[in-house]
Design an enzyme around this catalytic site. Structure first.
Site, PDB file in Angstrom:
ATOM      1  N   GLY A   1       0.812  -1.214   0.000  1.00 24.87           N
ATOM      2  CA  GLY A   1       0.000   0.000   0.000  1.00 24.87           C
ATOM      3  C   GLY A   1       0.842   1.260   0.000  1.00 24.87           C
ATOM      4  O   GLY A   1       2.035   1.239  -0.331  1.00 24.87           O
ATOM      5  N   CYS A   2       0.221   2.358   0.424  1.00 22.75           N
ATOM      6  CA  CYS A   2       0.765   3.694   0.162  1.00 22.75           C
ATOM      7  C   CYS A   2       1.984   4.092   0.993  1.00 22.75           C
ATOM      8  O   CYS A   2       2.629   5.088   0.687  1.00 22.75           O
ATOM      9  CB  CYS A   2      -0.330   4.740   0.342  1.00 22.75           C
ATOM     10  N   PHE A   3       2.307   3.346   2.045  1.00 22.41           N
ATOM     11  CA  PHE A   3       3.503   3.716   2.818  1.00 22.41           C
ATOM     12  C   PHE A   3       4.779   3.154   2.216  1.00 22.41           C
ATOM     13  O   PHE A   3       5.889   3.520   2.606  1.00 22.41           O
ATOM     14  CB  PHE A   3       3.377   3.259   4.288  1.00 22.41           C
ATOM     15  N   ALA A   4       4.650   2.276   1.222  1.00 26.84           N
ATOM     16  CA  ALA A   4       5.770   1.432   0.808  1.00 26.84           C
ATOM     17  C   ALA A   4       6.890   2.161   0.068  1.00 26.84           C
ATOM     18  O   ALA A   4       7.995   1.643  -0.050  1.00 26.84           O
ATOM     19  CB  ALA A   4       5.266   0.263  -0.031  1.00 26.84           C
TER      20      ALA A   4
ATOM     21  N   PHE B   1       2.654   7.022   4.219  1.00 26.53           N
ATOM     22  CA  PHE B   1       1.483   6.730   5.062  1.00 26.53           C
ATOM     23  C   PHE B   1       0.640   5.677   4.362  1.00 26.53           C
ATOM     24  O   PHE B   1       0.407   5.788   3.167  1.00 26.53           O
ATOM     25  CB  PHE B   1       0.586   7.970   5.240  1.00 26.53           C
TER      26      PHE B   1
END
Length: 389
Positions: free
Chosen positions: A163-166, A373
């Site tokens: 997801g978006c924190f990666a 995040f």
């Protein structure tokens, strides 16, 4: 006889990991955000849902996004009507697309990064590949190795479904790989295609509609290595420290689930509030050892989950408007491309810094922060040190 300690010492690099090159790529199909609601409700046969369409129009208008790039075209969607429904079995069709297209888009970004780096690809020792979709065996890391013609002995790491924190995670991993393997050159690729999350609108699931208003496709690649070769390699940023944390009381704030219908997206809590409430703690932990407590003295690269997150972080930390300038620019030009976003912002920042004749790659400043995040709610914090432009 050599001791283990001597072997260990010889394995370690001398200096910190550095970002040596950055490349980005998007699919050719570009969609204008202002007219996207008309297109979206037409292609999903939902034009009779007029109230819902008005809501979606407001979401798109408030998104601060001008345009997005998407692999999915009208022709592809017409061939796969189940992908246009809200909940119709369609995983096979989606998988068949992304297992091919994710490595392909990743290759485009990687080729640009390798070209900028200027070294033969045979010098790449490690590959980290990250994508939120298209789980397959062998994975996208293997497919990219074949597409690029990397050595079969390249050491691969595949990150699926983070997801978006990666975008922060891959920097953390690349730092550890580069600093603990002398001479290592790590190719990092984040490739994201929304073909697994695209679906028609539902009156009862507005969180899914939020995703349809924000997500776009893109791939970014970087080369990371310690001890850059003088006169040969041109380091852009040093990766100084990294941290990952799960925010308190945030269970189920952002979820994604792989189902027969593709990946479903769920926003359950006040995500901007959770992030803005906790962000200063991450900053203090990261920058106290450096004696830095003025957040306006840093250059900023924050994952642009959406405009509300950026607005609330800016307000909470009393950031000057220009601090999130590069972040907001990437959001407006590409939308939320999940893990690839922060690397696009890194690219934007070093380019603008050079164009403006600023003394460092970090908008003329020395120290900066990169935030990821995403689901968990997970926050990745990366401390960066800029270098001369």
């Amino acid at each position: 006889m050599v001791t283990v300690e001597e072997v260990r010492k010889a394995q370690r690099a001398e200096g910190p990991a550095t970002v040596l090159a950055i490349g980005t790529a998007t699919p050719p199909n570009c969609l204008d955000q202002s007219t996207y609601p008309d297109y979206y409700f037409r292609i999903t046969n939902s034009e009779h849902k007029t109230e819902l369409k008005e809501k979606f129009q407001r979401m798109c208008d408030k998104s601060m996004i001008k345009k997005r790039y998407m692999y999915l075209t009208e022709e592809i969607l017409k061939e796969h009507p189940n992908m246009c429904a809200y909940m119709a079995p369609s995983l096979d069709a989606r998988q068949d697309m992304v297992v091919v297209e994710i490595p392909k888009l990743g290759k485009e970004a990687a080729v640009k990064a390798i070209k900028e780096w200027g070294q033969p690809k045979s010098k790449i020792t490690h590959l980290v590949f990250c994508t939120t979709s298209g789980v397959d065996m062998p994975g996208a890391d293997y497919q990219l190795t074949k597409l690029l013609g990397l050595r079969p002995s390249v050491k691969r790491l595949m990150m699926y479904q983070q997801g978006c924190f990666a975008g922060g995670t891959v920097l953390r991993l690349a730092k550890d790989l580069a600093e603990n393997n002398r001479g290592a050159r790590v190719l990092v690729v984040c490739s994201e295609i929304t073909a697994v999350t695209f679906r028609g609108p539902s009156d009862t699931h507005l969180d899914s509609l939020v995703g349809q208003a924000l997500f776009g496709d893109g791939a970014a690649a970087i080369i990371v290595g310690a001890d850059p070769l003088p006169e040969v390699e041109k380091p852009l940023f040093e990766v100084v420290s990294t941290a990952q944390t799960i925010l308190p009381d945030s269970d189920g704030a952002i979820d994604g689930h792989l189902r027969e219908v593709g990946v479903t997206f769920h926003l359950l809590k006040d995500v901007p509030g959770l992030i803005s409430k906790n962000i200063e703690k991450s900053l203090v932990e990261a920058f106290q050892p450096l004696g830095i407590s003025d957040w306006n003295s840093l250059f900023w690269i924050a994952h642009p989950g959406g405009p509300a997150i950026l607005d609330q972080v800016e307000e909470k930390l009393a950031l000057k408007p220009e601090k999130l300038g590069a972040t907001r620019h990437v959001l407006s030009e590409y939308g939320n491309m999940s893990s690839a976003c922060v690397l696009f912002i890194l690219d934007e920042m070093r380019r603008k810094s050079a164009e403006k004749g600023l003394k460092t790659t970090g908008e003329g400043l020395d120290w900066g922060v990169l935030f990821g995040f995403g689901p968990g709610l997970t926050v990745e914090t990366v401390v960066l040190h800029s270098l001369t432009t």
